[in-house]
Write an enzyme that holds these catalytic residues in place. Structure first.
Site, short mmCIF file in Angstrom:
data_model
loop_
_atom_site.label_atom_id
_atom_site.label_comp_id
_atom_site.label_asym_id
_atom_site.label_seq_id
_atom_site.Cartn_x
_atom_site.Cartn_y
_atom_site.Cartn_z
N ALA A 58 0.95 -1.26 -0.11
CA ALA A 58 -0.19 -0.23 -0.48
C ALA A 58 0.68 1.52 0.45
O ALA A 58 2.16 1.08 0.86
CB ALA A 58 -0.80 0.18 1.09
N GLY A 59 0.33 2.01 -0.57
CA GLY A 59 1.36 3.58 -1.12
C GLY A 59 1.03 4.03 -1.70
O GLY A 59 1.24 5.38 -2.57
N LYS A 103 -2.08 -4.28 9.90
CA LYS A 103 -0.29 -3.80 9.25
C LYS A 103 -0.50 -3.26 10.99
O LYS A 103 -0.84 -2.35 11.49
CB LYS A 103 -0.66 -2.95 8.37
CG LYS A 103 1.13 -2.29 7.21
CD LYS A 103 0.57 -2.62 6.60
CE LYS A 103 1.86 -1.60 6.23
NZ LYS A 103 1.90 -1.22 5.18
N ASN A 121 -4.85 -0.44 8.76
CA ASN A 121 -3.91 -0.04 8.99
C ASN A 121 -3.44 0.64 10.50
O ASN A 121 -4.52 1.98 10.41
CB ASN A 121 -3.41 0.91 7.90
CG ASN A 121 -2.46 1.38 8.39
OD1 ASN A 121 -1.19 1.88 8.68
ND2 ASN A 121 -1.50 2.23 6.91
N THR A 167 -3.30 3.84 1.26
CA THR A 167 -4.45 3.62 2.26
C THR A 167 -6.01 4.20 2.21
O THR A 167 -5.28 5.49 2.00
CB THR A 167 -3.84 3.74 4.04
OG1 THR A 167 -2.93 2.66 4.18
CG2 THR A 167 -5.20 3.80 4.82
N SER A 194 0.40 3.74 10.34
CA SER A 194 1.21 4.74 9.89
C SER A 194 1.42 6.07 11.47
O SER A 194 0.65 5.86 11.64
CB SER A 194 0.08 5.19 8.66
OG SER A 194 1.08 6.21 8.80
N ASN A 250 -6.17 -1.81 1.91
CA ASN A 250 -5.76 -0.89 2.90
C ASN A 250 -6.16 0.33 3.67
O ASN A 250 -6.67 1.20 2.66
CB ASN A 250 -4.38 -0.74 2.71
CG ASN A 250 -3.09 -0.50 4.16
OD1 ASN A 250 -3.60 0.41 4.58
ND2 ASN A 250 -2.33 -0.70 4.77
N ARG A 261 5.39 11.74 4.90
CA ARG A 261 4.24 11.66 5.99
C ARG A 261 3.11 12.67 4.52
O ARG A 261 2.41 13.52 5.43
CB ARG A 261 4.66 13.33 6.86
CG ARG A 261 5.06 14.76 5.88
CD ARG A 261 5.51 15.38 6.81
NE ARG A 261 6.28 16.06 6.71
CZ ARG A 261 7.87 16.92 6.19
NH1 ARG A 261 8.48 15.75 6.66
NH2 ARG A 261 7.52 17.74 5.69
N MET A 262 2.73 11.70 4.04
CA MET A 262 1.68 12.06 3.52
C MET A 262 0.78 11.96 3.93
O MET A 262 -0.61 13.07 3.63
CB MET A 262 1.59 11.10 2.56
CG MET A 262 2.30 10.63 1.21
SD MET A 262 3.04 12.11 0.46
CE MET A 262 1.98 11.89 -0.99
N GLY A 263 -0.28 11.55 4.54
CA GLY A 263 -0.97 11.70 5.86
C GLY A 263 -2.48 11.26 4.79
O GLY A 263 -3.88 11.49 5.81
N ASN A 311 2.09 8.36 10.53
CA ASN A 311 1.36 10.23 9.93
C ASN A 311 0.15 10.61 10.04
O ASN A 311 -0.01 12.08 9.38
CB ASN A 311 1.87 10.41 8.73
CG ASN A 311 3.17 9.80 7.79
OD1 ASN A 311 4.63 10.61 9.10
ND2 ASN A 311 3.54 9.06 7.33
N THR A 312 -0.96 10.29 10.77
CA THR A 312 -1.45 10.32 11.28
C THR A 312 -2.01 10.33 13.14
O THR A 312 -1.73 9.54 13.80
CB THR A 312 -3.00 9.60 11.08
OG1 THR A 312 -3.71 9.17 9.46
CG2 THR A 312 -4.44 10.27 11.20
#
Length: 359
Positions: free
Chosen positions: A67-68, A219, A178, A91, A181, A145, A117-119, A183-184
């Site tokens: 994923a990503g 994950k 998920n 995601t 991450s 995801n 750090r896409m978020g 980044n959230t």
């Protein structure tokens, strides 16, 4: 040829701009059925030795795209042509969201790594579901995801995941929760067993409610303490989940890694994550054995890495950063070399080597 193109051309442009351009190119390819089929015929894994069955799903090869990359499930028909055994999209969150402020994607070329750090920037579950319903024209195993919408408070996280799962579980070959991450804000707090249990229980009920039960995986992060890894492993067995994906990106910055300005925060993926990801895999295998499927991701660059993850107990392996640096034929090349290696070691199939070196 690709390495020269990457270092002399692509690396000179903003990483996220190149990513969006690549996604658009794959979406165009998805609309060209003849070309798509020709590429698939040349690159798709076809060797019977590569076929593997996990949680009731048949995979043409054990190496998939993590994923990503395809956050909105818009590239599946094209990505399926490039030699992956499966594609994991997302995601995806229940509600559309723009993600974090730019710049938010950085290349660490010397270290063959990426910081993001896409978020969870995506168009939301409803839009993704519409894309997943479209005919693909090619066979593809597709995992979905899902993550928490940023503006949703932790107290409503379970309902948010459930809403997303209701949209997407019926369209997925497997579903991934998920909670790892970096980044959230607050997302990784959901990895504690007392918070993870009700979340996975509710989502599992949604996944099981389909006419065709959707396998459910979770994950996890590489930065968990060993005791926390064990607790999640025990919980996954207790809840009879179908698998664990290990690992997501890391917030650590290993010694020697050259971090460009602005990339001090965010999730690090690629070569520097390799050792930790492998250690987490081995710990999980020692804890759960073969009772649930383990999917290994993090620092996978070549056939040696895939082989090592299989021997350590992974049934499936994923890559993303390795593909970015390895080029469009990366997955197809690894699958071909893996098939040859299996025969060299007297193995008739991938299944024959899974867990050979596991404790």
């Amino acid at each position: 040829m690709y390495r020269l193109l990457f270092t002399q051309v692509l690396a000179r442009f903003d990483a996220e701009a190149v990513h969006h351009l690549t996604v658009r190119a794959f979406r165009v390819l998805a609309m060209l059925p003849l070309l798509k089929k020709l590429i698939h015929r040349s690159l798709a894994p076809r060797d019977p030795a590569l076929r593997i069955k996990a949680f009731g799903v048949h995979f043409p090869g054990p190496l998939g795209l993590a994923a990503g990359f395809d956050k909105d499930a818009g590239c599946v028909p094209a990505l399926a042509a490039f030699g992956f055994g499966f594609i994991e999209v997302g995601t995806i969150t229940a509600h559309a969201q723009p993600g974090n402020a730019r710049p938010r994607l950085f290349r660490l070329v010397r270290d063959r790594a990426i910081v993001n750090r896409m978020g969870f920037n995506n168009a939301g579950a409803h839009a993704a579901a519409a894309r997943l319903r479209r005919p693909r024209g090619l066979p593809a195993v597709v995992g979905v995801n899902i993550g928490k919408t940023k503006v949703v408070p932790e107290s409503e996280a379970v309902a948010d995941y459930v809403s997303c799962a209701k949209e997407l579980a019926p369209l997925a070959d497997y579903l991934v929760v998920n909670v790892s991450s970096p980044n959230t804000p607050g997302l990784r707090d959901l990895q504690t067993a007392d918070k993870l249990r009700p979340l996975l229980t509710e989502v599992k009920q949604v996944a099981a409610a389909n006419t065709r039960r959707t396998p459910l995986l979770v994950k996890i992060a590489p930065d968990l303490a060993d005791d926390d890894i064990d607790a999640i492993a025990d919980l996954a067995v207790e809840l009879e989940l179908d698998g664990i994906i290990a690992t997501n990106t890391t917030i650590e910055r290993p010694s020697g890694v050259r971090v460009p300005p602005g990339a001090e925060t965010g999730g690090l993926s690629g070569r520097p994550l390799k050792d930790r990801s492998l250690r987490v895999l081995r710990r999980l295998r020692a804890r759960v054995g073969d009772r649930i499927t383990l999917v290994s991701v993090g620092g996978v660059e070549d056939v040696d890495d895939v082989w090592e993850r299989l021997l350590a107990g992974a049934t499936l392996v994923q890559g993303y950063t390795g593909w970015i640096y390895g080029g469009p034929f990366w997955a197809a090349g690894i699958h071909r070399r893996l098939a040859r290696r299996l025969r060299r070691h007297g193995a008739k199939s991938v299944q024959d080597v899974i867990g050979r070196t596991a404790a």
